[in-house]
Design an enzyme around this catalytic site. Sequence first.
Site, PDB file in Angstrom:
ATOM      1  N   THR A  87       0.795  -1.233   0.000  1.00  0.00           N
ATOM      2  CA  THR A  87       0.000   0.000   0.000  1.00  0.00           C
ATOM      3  C   THR A  87       0.827   1.282   0.000  1.00  0.00           C
ATOM      4  OG1 THR A  87      -1.809  -1.115   1.069  1.00  0.00           O
ATOM      5  CG2 THR A  87      -1.730   1.276   1.336  1.00  0.00           C
ATOM      6  N   ASN A 115       6.216  -1.200   3.316  1.00  0.00           N
ATOM      7  CA  ASN A 115       5.383  -0.590   4.366  1.00  0.00           C
ATOM      8  C   ASN A 115       6.195  -0.374   5.641  1.00  0.00           C
ATOM      9  OD1 ASN A 115       3.049  -0.461   2.844  1.00  0.00           O
ATOM     10  ND2 ASN A 115       2.076  -2.258   3.777  1.00  0.00           N
ATOM     11  N   ASP A 162      -9.807  -3.664   1.208  1.00  0.00           N
ATOM     12  CA  ASP A 162      -8.509  -4.261   1.568  1.00  0.00           C
ATOM     13  C   ASP A 162      -8.599  -4.954   2.941  1.00  0.00           C
ATOM     14  OD1 ASP A 162      -5.367  -4.197   1.191  1.00  0.00           O
ATOM     15  OD2 ASP A 162      -5.740  -3.481   3.218  1.00  0.00           O
ATOM     16  N   HIS A 190      -3.008  -1.827  -5.960  1.00  0.00           N
ATOM     17  CA  HIS A 190      -2.560  -3.192  -6.282  1.00  0.00           C
ATOM     18  C   HIS A 190      -3.785  -4.073  -6.166  1.00  0.00           C
ATOM     19  CE1 HIS A 190      -3.062  -3.822  -2.035  1.00  0.00           C
ATOM     20  NE2 HIS A 190      -2.252  -2.812  -1.790  1.00  0.00           N
TER      21      HIS A 190
HETATM   22  P1  AMP Z   1      -1.377  -3.044   3.728  1.00  0.00           P
HETATM   23  O1  AMP Z   1      -2.597  -3.838   3.414  1.00  0.00           O
HETATM   24  O2  AMP Z   1      -0.636  -3.573   4.923  1.00  0.00           O
HETATM   25  O3  AMP Z   1      -0.455  -2.829   2.559  1.00  0.00           O
HETATM   26  O4  AMP Z   1      -1.857  -1.602   4.164  1.00  0.00           O
HETATM   27  C1  AMP Z   1      -3.188  -1.169   4.032  1.00  0.00           C
HETATM   28  C2  AMP Z   1      -3.696  -0.686   5.345  1.00  0.00           C
HETATM   29  O5  AMP Z   1      -2.936   0.426   5.783  1.00  0.00           O
HETATM   30  C3  AMP Z   1      -5.110  -0.189   5.280  1.00  0.00           C
HETATM   31  O6  AMP Z   1      -6.026  -1.229   5.434  1.00  0.00           O
HETATM   32  C4  AMP Z   1      -5.168   0.805   6.420  1.00  0.00           C
HETATM   33  O7  AMP Z   1      -5.627   0.190   7.595  1.00  0.00           O
HETATM   34  C5  AMP Z   1      -3.724   1.234   6.626  1.00  0.00           C
HETATM   35  N1  AMP Z   1      -3.502   2.618   6.237  1.00  0.00           N
HETATM   36  C6  AMP Z   1      -3.786   3.175   5.050  1.00  0.00           C
HETATM   37  N2  AMP Z   1      -3.456   4.467   5.024  1.00  0.00           N
HETATM   38  C7  AMP Z   1      -2.925   4.747   6.224  1.00  0.00           C
HETATM   39  C8  AMP Z   1      -2.388   5.921   6.820  1.00  0.00           C
HETATM   40  N3  AMP Z   1      -2.338   7.068   6.137  1.00  0.00           N
HETATM   41  N4  AMP Z   1      -1.921   5.825   8.081  1.00  0.00           N
HETATM   42  C9  AMP Z   1      -1.954   4.672   8.759  1.00  0.00           C
HETATM   43  N5  AMP Z   1      -2.467   3.522   8.254  1.00  0.00           N
HETATM   44  C10 AMP Z   1      -2.947   3.564   7.011  1.00  0.00           C
HETATM   45 ZN    ZN Z   2      -3.620  -4.686   2.146  1.00  0.00          ZN
HETATM   46 ZN    ZN Z   3      -3.043  -1.401  -0.559  1.00  0.00          ZN
END
Ligand code: AMP
Ligand code: ZN
Ligand code: ZN
Length: 416
Positions: free
Chosen positions: A78, A99, A197, A245
């Site tokens: 993300t 991340n 997601d 993605h």
């Molecule tokens: P991931 O699936 O681990 O790649 O990351 C996606 C998750 O990141 C999302 O489901 C959110 O919960 C978290 N997320 C998205 N944007 C932010 C942000 N600006 N600050 C903190 N967490 C976030």
């Molecule tokens: Zn994710």
């Molecule tokens: Zn994502």
Amino acid sequence: MRLPLVRVTLLAALLWVAGCATTPASAPPPLEPHGVVLVSIDGLRADIPGSGRMPTLDALFAQGARAAWVNPSYPTLTFPNHYTLVTGLRPDRHGIVHNDLEDPVLGRFASKKASGRDGRFWGGEPIWIAARRAGLKTATMFWPGSEAEIAGGRPDHWRPFDGTMTADARVAEVLGWLDLPPAERPRFITLYLEQYDVAAHAAGTFSPQALDAMADVDAALATLVRGLDARGLRSTTNLIVLSDHGMADVRTGDTAYLDDVLPESLFSWSSLGPVAHITPRPGHEAEVTRRLIGRHDHYTCWNKEALPAAWHYGRNPRIAPFVCQSDTGWRLQLHRHPLPARAVKGEHGFVPEDPQMRAFFVASGPDFVPGVQLPAFDNVDVYPLLAHLLRIAPAPNDGTLDTFAPALTPRAGSAH
Ligand code: AMP
Ligand code: ZN
Ligand code: ZN
């Protein structure tokens, strides 16, 4: 032999700059850019829009300019990809290489913790900075990077991330910004929606929870479109909806343990999961190389200098000397660091060439030709598109606006 060529190129560049600087008096004044609303539906795979599951998105897809699919940047996570979308830089160049990462000087960056809001980790220049410099107001209804002070600033309006804020409440905030008087109204707005997601990770790509999340997100999109219509803003606002993605189903237990091939005493790690960053402990470089590099059951490891060229990844000092990538559906862990107790049924972070990791793109509004289908493109191209729509000079980037030529309407005073 090379010098004259350099001189000719320099001369041509100088003439071009001089030509640009002396705009003839008869040239029309530059036009005000239309507004841009950029919506990200986190994790929504390229094959979902148009499949009958999200009627509003399907309608936008049928009427707008859409891509066959969008290639996410490596790694398909993300934060790296959202920041690529607003900078046009590959993660290797903007520095959000995962991340969660380890910077040799700044230390640990965890996207979802306080360090994720520390501007020193974020390289390049997000589009809202250039927009503000050009005198345009900007607003982010969440976006990775929007909470950090980067390149000397933040959007005019932004909020600390709060996953409990509903999709509808986020849309209401966006519509509130659009209700501001014209001089105050943001010209560039983001809207970030992670509900799909979250549900797909927890329960699977087409689980009842994931389908519910699709419905919620779609209803919020419908409210946004109705809100633009009701304000008479549809003809002056470009609406772009995309994802960062895709998503793939994973089976519980499909985990490969790195310490089965490499004793934990020989290395440290800064990230695990589909993409693992591994650093040998001093004196163990040769043994780690011998044991780790190459193909293993369900994953492959490379020296960072030898990663596949198509991934544009491996030069940033934040990337550990060894990178391991799991096959789709598998995760890399250590026996002492098993997966979190919560179930994981959907996952991304797999190779960008896997069709399940493909993202989607659809755009509608005054600057787009309706009904055009563009061939697949890399997500670095979105940034030059945003700069074009906002009529600002793009910062150096890895993308190209050429991708969108068939989908852009000609406009007086425009290069297109
Ligand atoms: P991931 O699936 O681990 O790649 O990351 C996606 C998750 O990141 C999302 O489901 C959110 O919960 C978290 N997320 C998205 N944007 C932010 C942000 N600006 N600050 C903190 N967490 C976030
Ligand atoms: Zn994710
Ligand atoms: Zn994502």
